[in-house]
Design an enzyme around this catalytic site. Structure first.
Site, short mmCIF file in Angstrom:
data_model
loop_
_atom_site.label_atom_id
_atom_site.label_comp_id
_atom_site.label_asym_id
_atom_site.label_seq_id
_atom_site.Cartn_x
_atom_site.Cartn_y
_atom_site.Cartn_z
N HIS A 134 0.81 -1.22 0.00
CA HIS A 134 0.00 0.00 0.00
C HIS A 134 0.85 1.27 0.00
O HIS A 134 1.93 1.32 0.57
CB HIS A 134 -0.94 0.00 1.21
CG HIS A 134 -0.22 -0.09 2.53
ND1 HIS A 134 0.30 1.01 3.17
CD2 HIS A 134 0.06 -1.15 3.32
CE1 HIS A 134 0.85 0.64 4.32
NE2 HIS A 134 0.73 -0.68 4.42
N ASP A 135 0.33 2.26 -0.69
CA ASP A 135 0.92 3.61 -0.73
C ASP A 135 2.30 3.63 -1.38
O ASP A 135 3.06 4.59 -1.19
CB ASP A 135 1.00 4.22 0.68
CG ASP A 135 -0.36 4.24 1.36
OD1 ASP A 135 -1.26 4.94 0.88
OD2 ASP A 135 -0.54 3.50 2.36
N GLY A 169 4.90 -1.48 2.31
CA GLY A 169 4.17 -0.24 2.10
C GLY A 169 5.08 0.97 2.01
O GLY A 169 6.20 0.97 2.53
#
Length: 261
Positions: A120-121, A138
């Site tokens: 994520h991100d 992430g």
């Protein structure tokens, strides 16, 4: 529009007529495909996920899935993917989190090979290559034209500079310099003959003795490979080695990359 009858496409998904959706694909209601995209088969697209044009996604890839973050509580975060990417089998790419900016981004013209995970991100630039098993935690940034190698894990919040190349199996825990070759030290060694395995395959005591002598020449710290090969060929000329020693010598002589000793 070419959508296989076994595919499940939620109401609200945007799929241009130029796209091809193969068997058993699942597309969520907030997915938007660009022109000329292809989902080969068994692809899962979820979340608020948008694609540019010309992407090809192979079997069992799961894109836009919920982030692997215990703080995530179902917020409508995003995955944005550019143009002309090849995303191979079993790739997983998580959408963003509210604490990380809410968006995971993939640029254009990337090759993302089998079993890659992008957390994520994270942000992947243009023209990047992520080989099999590369794992990005992430909040990782990979700048344009960087290349990872197989089974290279990257710690969260690290940045890989543009045009960098990372060697196979290298664990990245700090930022990687742009334009650099970065790799873990390699200390591979040959530890002698695979005696038990050869015995199980029916090698005789004489064959094992001959191979042991040849292997000692190869792995001796006193001889370089050329000198060791000369010694093995002398053994063969004297009738002290059979077909397996002969094959060992031929293998070493034919090696273009050198042998592990």
């Amino acid at each position: 529009m070419s959508i296989h009858p076994s595919a499940i496409v939620a109401e609200g998904a945007v799929i241009p007529a130029s796209c091809r959706v193969g068997p058993y694909c699942t597309i969520g209601p907030n997915v938007v495909l660009g022109e000329d995209c292809e989902l080969v088969s068994h692809v899962v697209l979820d979340g608020h996920t948008t694609f540019g044009r010309g992407n090809r996604i192979f079997s069992f890839a799961c894109l836009g899935i919920a982030p692997q973050d215990l703080k995530y509580a179902g917020e409508p975060t995003r995955l944005e993917i550019g143009d002309n990417n090849s995303i191979r089998e079993y790739v997983t790419i998580s959408r963003g989190t509210t604490g990380g900016g809410g968006v995971t981004r993939i640029g254009s013209d990337c090759l993302i090979m089998a079993y890659v995970h992008i957390g994520h991100d994270s942000s992947i630039g243009n023209g990047c290559i992520l080989p099999n098993g590369a794992t990005l935690a992430g909040h990782v940034t990979v700048e344009d034209y960087a290349t990872l190698s197989a089974n290279a894990p990257v710690h969260q919040f690290c940045t890989i500079g543009r045009y960098a190349y990372i060697g196979g199996g290298t664990t990245i825990t700090q930022d990687v310099l742009p334009y650099s070759l970065t790799s873990v030290e390699r200390s591979n060694h040959c530890y002698g003959l695979n005696k038990v395995g050869l015995q199980r395959r029916g090698f005789t005591a004489e064959q094992l003795r001959e191979l042991t002598s040849a292997m000692r020449l190869l792995t001796s710290g006193k001889l370089n490979t050329t000198q060791a090969l000369e010694g093995i060929n002398d053994m063969l000329a004297q009738g002290a080695g059979g077909e397996h020693v002969k094959y060992l010598a031929e293998f070493v002589a034919a090696s273009e990359r050198g042998v592990i000793k």
